[in-house]
Write a protein that holds these residues in place. Structure first.
Motif, PDB file in Angstrom:
ATOM      1  N   ALA A  79       0.461   0.662  -3.362  1.00  0.00           N
ATOM      2  CA  ALA A  79       1.343   1.831  -3.492  1.00  0.00           C
ATOM      3  C   ALA A  79       0.683   2.991  -4.225  1.00  0.00           C
ATOM      4  O   ALA A  79       1.127   4.139  -4.112  1.00  0.00           O
ATOM      5  CB  ALA A  79       2.624   1.427  -4.221  1.00  0.00           C
ATOM      6  N   ALA A  80      -0.374   2.699  -4.951  1.00  0.00           N
ATOM      7  CA  ALA A  80      -1.009   3.731  -5.779  1.00  0.00           C
ATOM      8  C   ALA A  80      -1.913   4.640  -4.948  1.00  0.00           C
ATOM      9  O   ALA A  80      -2.603   4.183  -4.046  1.00  0.00           O
ATOM     10  CB  ALA A  80      -1.840   3.076  -6.884  1.00  0.00           C
ATOM     11  N   GLY A  81      -1.880   5.909  -5.269  1.00  0.00           N
ATOM     12  CA  GLY A  81      -2.810   6.856  -4.672  1.00  0.00           C
ATOM     13  C   GLY A  81      -2.579   7.183  -3.212  1.00  0.00           C
ATOM     14  O   GLY A  81      -3.503   7.646  -2.540  1.00  0.00           O
ATOM     15  N   GLN A  82      -1.377   6.969  -2.720  1.00  0.00           N
ATOM     16  CA  GLN A  82      -1.130   7.238  -1.308  1.00  0.00           C
ATOM     17  C   GLN A  82      -1.214   8.729  -0.977  1.00  0.00           C
ATOM     18  O   GLN A  82      -1.378   9.097   0.188  1.00  0.00           O
ATOM     19  CB  GLN A  82       0.242   6.681  -0.904  1.00  0.00           C
ATOM     20  N   ASP A  83      -1.080   9.569  -2.002  1.00  0.00           N
ATOM     21  CA  ASP A  83      -1.181  11.014  -1.784  1.00  0.00           C
ATOM     22  C   ASP A  83      -2.566  11.552  -2.131  1.00  0.00           C
ATOM     23  O   ASP A  83      -2.785  12.767  -2.144  1.00  0.00           O
ATOM     24  CB  ASP A  83      -0.129  11.745  -2.629  1.00  0.00           C
ATOM     25  N   ARG A  84      -3.510  10.648  -2.417  1.00  0.00           N
ATOM     26  CA  ARG A  84      -4.861  11.066  -2.785  1.00  0.00           C
ATOM     27  C   ARG A  84      -5.782  10.998  -1.562  1.00  0.00           C
ATOM     28  O   ARG A  84      -5.698  10.053  -0.772  1.00  0.00           O
ATOM     29  CB  ARG A  84      -5.430  10.173  -3.888  1.00  0.00           C
ATOM     30  N   THR A  85      -6.662  11.975  -1.438  1.00  0.00           N
ATOM     31  CA  THR A  85      -7.615  11.987  -0.326  1.00  0.00           C
ATOM     32  C   THR A  85      -9.059  11.926  -0.805  1.00  0.00           C
ATOM     33  O   THR A  85      -9.912  11.387  -0.110  1.00  0.00           O
ATOM     34  CB  THR A  85      -7.424  13.246   0.537  1.00  0.00           C
ATOM     35  N   GLU A  86      -9.319  12.459  -1.990  1.00  0.00           N
ATOM     36  CA  GLU A  86     -10.670  12.431  -2.532  1.00  0.00           C
ATOM     37  C   GLU A  86     -11.012  11.029  -3.042  1.00  0.00           C
ATOM     38  O   GLU A  86     -10.199  10.409  -3.737  1.00  0.00           O
ATOM     39  CB  GLU A  86     -10.820  13.440  -3.661  1.00  0.00           C
ATOM     40  N   PRO A  87     -12.195  10.508  -2.721  1.00  0.00           N
ATOM     41  CA  PRO A  87     -12.570   9.151  -3.172  1.00  0.00           C
ATOM     42  C   PRO A  87     -12.469   8.964  -4.682  1.00  0.00           C
ATOM     43  O   PRO A  87     -12.019   7.912  -5.144  1.00  0.00           O
ATOM     44  CB  PRO A  87     -14.011   9.018  -2.682  1.00  0.00           C
ATOM     45  N   ALA A  88     -12.886   9.972  -5.464  1.00  0.00           N
ATOM     46  CA  ALA A  88     -12.835   9.844  -6.921  1.00  0.00           C
ATOM     47  C   ALA A  88     -11.392   9.703  -7.401  1.00  0.00           C
ATOM     48  O   ALA A  88     -11.084   8.891  -8.283  1.00  0.00           O
ATOM     49  CB  ALA A  88     -13.497  11.044  -7.587  1.00  0.00           C
ATOM     50  N   GLU A  89     -10.501  10.477  -6.814  1.00  0.00           N
ATOM     51  CA  GLU A  89      -9.086  10.390  -7.190  1.00  0.00           C
ATOM     52  C   GLU A  89      -8.495   9.058  -6.768  1.00  0.00           C
ATOM     53  O   GLU A  89      -7.670   8.472  -7.478  1.00  0.00           O
ATOM     54  CB  GLU A  89      -8.310  11.532  -6.545  1.00  0.00           C
ATOM     55  N   LEU A  90      -8.934   8.577  -5.615  1.00  0.00           N
ATOM     56  CA  LEU A  90      -8.438   7.286  -5.131  1.00  0.00           C
ATOM     57  C   LEU A  90      -8.930   6.154  -6.033  1.00  0.00           C
ATOM     58  O   LEU A  90      -8.174   5.218  -6.346  1.00  0.00           O
ATOM     59  CB  LEU A  90      -8.913   7.062  -3.695  1.00  0.00           C
ATOM     60  N   LEU A  91     -10.173   6.233  -6.451  1.00  0.00           N
ATOM     61  CA  LEU A  91     -10.710   5.237  -7.371  1.00  0.00           C
ATOM     62  C   LEU A  91      -9.891   5.199  -8.654  1.00  0.00           C
ATOM     63  O   LEU A  91      -9.509   4.119  -9.128  1.00  0.00           O
ATOM     64  CB  LEU A  91     -12.166   5.556  -7.698  1.00  0.00           C
ATOM     65  N   TRP A  98      -4.231  -1.479 -11.040  1.00  0.00           N
ATOM     66  CA  TRP A  98      -4.388  -2.887 -11.452  1.00  0.00           C
ATOM     67  C   TRP A  98      -4.429  -3.017 -12.969  1.00  0.00           C
ATOM     68  O   TRP A  98      -3.887  -3.981 -13.532  1.00  0.00           O
ATOM     69  CB  TRP A  98      -5.583  -3.559 -10.780  1.00  0.00           C
ATOM     70  N   PHE A  99      -5.049  -2.034 -13.638  1.00  0.00           N
ATOM     71  CA  PHE A  99      -5.072  -2.089 -15.095  1.00  0.00           C
ATOM     72  C   PHE A  99      -3.654  -1.947 -15.654  1.00  0.00           C
ATOM     73  O   PHE A  99      -3.244  -2.700 -16.549  1.00  0.00           O
ATOM     74  CB  PHE A  99      -5.975  -0.984 -15.642  1.00  0.00           C
ATOM     75  N   GLY A 100      -2.921  -0.995 -15.115  1.00  0.00           N
ATOM     76  CA  GLY A 100      -1.556  -0.775 -15.582  1.00  0.00           C
ATOM     77  C   GLY A 100      -0.645  -1.953 -15.323  1.00  0.00           C
ATOM     78  O   GLY A 100       0.236  -2.265 -16.136  1.00  0.00           O
ATOM     79  N   ARG A 135      -7.227 -13.438  -3.228  1.00  0.00           N
ATOM     80  CA  ARG A 135      -6.087 -12.498  -3.294  1.00  0.00           C
ATOM     81  C   ARG A 135      -6.251 -11.543  -4.468  1.00  0.00           C
ATOM     82  O   ARG A 135      -5.882 -10.361  -4.376  1.00  0.00           O
ATOM     83  CB  ARG A 135      -4.774 -13.285  -3.423  1.00  0.00           C
ATOM     84  N   LEU A 136      -6.821 -12.031  -5.568  1.00  0.00           N
ATOM     85  CA  LEU A 136      -7.123 -11.138  -6.683  1.00  0.00           C
ATOM     86  C   LEU A 136      -8.162 -10.110  -6.255  1.00  0.00           C
ATOM     87  O   LEU A 136      -8.038  -8.919  -6.562  1.00  0.00           O
ATOM     88  CB  LEU A 136      -7.626 -11.945  -7.884  1.00  0.00           C
ATOM     89  N   HIS A 137      -9.169 -10.573  -5.528  1.00  0.00           N
ATOM     90  CA  HIS A 137     -10.205  -9.660  -5.055  1.00  0.00           C
ATOM     91  C   HIS A 137      -9.626  -8.608  -4.116  1.00  0.00           C
ATOM     92  O   HIS A 137     -10.095  -7.464  -4.080  1.00  0.00           O
ATOM     93  CB  HIS A 137     -11.322 -10.437  -4.361  1.00  0.00           C
ATOM     94  N   ASP A 138      -8.586  -8.975  -3.367  1.00  0.00           N
ATOM     95  CA  ASP A 138      -7.927  -8.003  -2.491  1.00  0.00           C
ATOM     96  C   ASP A 138      -7.445  -6.790  -3.275  1.00  0.00           C
ATOM     97  O   ASP A 138      -7.485  -5.657  -2.777  1.00  0.00           O
ATOM     98  CB  ASP A 138      -6.731  -8.645  -1.786  1.00  0.00           C
ATOM     99  N   ALA A 139      -6.978  -7.031  -4.492  1.00  0.00           N
ATOM    100  CA  ALA A 139      -6.471  -5.933  -5.316  1.00  0.00           C
ATOM    101  C   ALA A 139      -7.598  -5.042  -5.832  1.00  0.00           C
ATOM    102  O   ALA A 139      -7.355  -3.900  -6.230  1.00  0.00           O
ATOM    103  CB  ALA A 139      -5.670  -6.489  -6.496  1.00  0.00           C
ATOM    104  N   LEU A 140      -8.821  -5.555  -5.818  1.00  0.00           N
ATOM    105  CA  LEU A 140      -9.970  -4.797  -6.327  1.00  0.00           C
ATOM    106  C   LEU A 140     -10.773  -4.132  -5.218  1.00  0.00           C
ATOM    107  O   LEU A 140     -11.548  -3.202  -5.487  1.00  0.00           O
ATOM    108  CB  LEU A 140     -10.885  -5.734  -7.117  1.00  0.00           C
ATOM    109  N   ARG A 141     -10.603  -4.579  -3.997  1.00  0.00           N
ATOM    110  CA  ARG A 141     -11.388  -4.032  -2.893  1.00  0.00           C
ATOM    111  C   ARG A 141     -11.166  -2.528  -2.671  1.00  0.00           C
ATOM    112  O   ARG A 141     -12.118  -1.825  -2.296  1.00  0.00           O
ATOM    113  CB  ARG A 141     -11.090  -4.811  -1.617  1.00  0.00           C
TER     114      ARG A 141
END
Length: 207
Positions: A79-91, A98-100, A135-141
């Protein structure tokens, strides 16, 4: 007929959830090795036999709890960053998600890193442990994909993503245990600073 089946299914789902909620409390209190089906049943208000109608053993219950936790983690990241297009912003959005998630849900941090049972996945089958790790790795990919979109090759992106995750988990553990207070620091602010530094370093790198 269908209405009766729906009611029975809803009742079964409710009882299963009750078992998982009780097991979470027991695992927090006793760890997976100290826990027992009898103790979980007592906490849930059921008989031990009733527990076995849902789960074959306490390890299966632990696996179900962790699997449910990882689904919520992945939902938060998706759900995070769905309005982001720049890779840095998406990162920044995906890593912050995941940290939050773990910062707001310390019990899920315990589950995800087997902290209720001595840092090792005792009792879980190799196949289940692999599935949960994947599945944890899925959240980091998504972070790894964003790093590649910023110009890193696959190997470098994996290395940076691993470092990012290790840094974040270390801060989470300091926060979770209260040790962060001895430094007078804030874990979230430190994680954000690491992310900003990472992005700036990558943006300064020659193409």
């Amino acid at each position: 007929m269908q209405a009766r089946l729906d009611r029975q299914q809803a009742q079964s789902d409710s009882r299963r959830k009750g078992v998982l909620d009780a097991a979470r409390l027991v695992f927090e209190r006793l760890g997976i090795e100290g826990a027992s089906i009898r103790e979980i049943a007592r906490e849930a208000g059921y008989t031990a036999g009733a527990i076995y109608s849902y789960f074959e053993n306490k390890e299966a219950i632990y696996g179900a709890l962790l699997a449910e936790s990882l689904e919520r983690l992945n939902a938060a990241v998706d759900a995070a960053g769905q309005d982001r297009t720049e890779p840095a912003e998406l990162l920044e959005a995906k890593a912050g998600a995941w940290f939050g998630f773990f910062a707001a849900n310390p019990r899920d941090l315990d589950l995800g890193f087997y902290l209720v049972q001595g840092m090792r996945p005792r009792g879980l089958t190799a196949e289940l442990n692999f599935q949960l790790n994947d599945r944890l790795h899925d959240a980091l990919r998504p972070c790894e994909a964003a790093l590649q979109a910023m110009g890193l090759g696959a190997e470098d992106a994996l290395r940076e993503n691993t470092s990012l995750f290790a840094h974040g988990v270390g801060l989470l553990l300091l926060q979770h245990t209260g040790r962060i207070r001895m430094f007078g620091q804030d874990a979230t602010l430190l994680f954000d600073a690491y992310l900003i530094s990472l992005v700036e370093r990558l943006q300064r790198a020659p193409a």
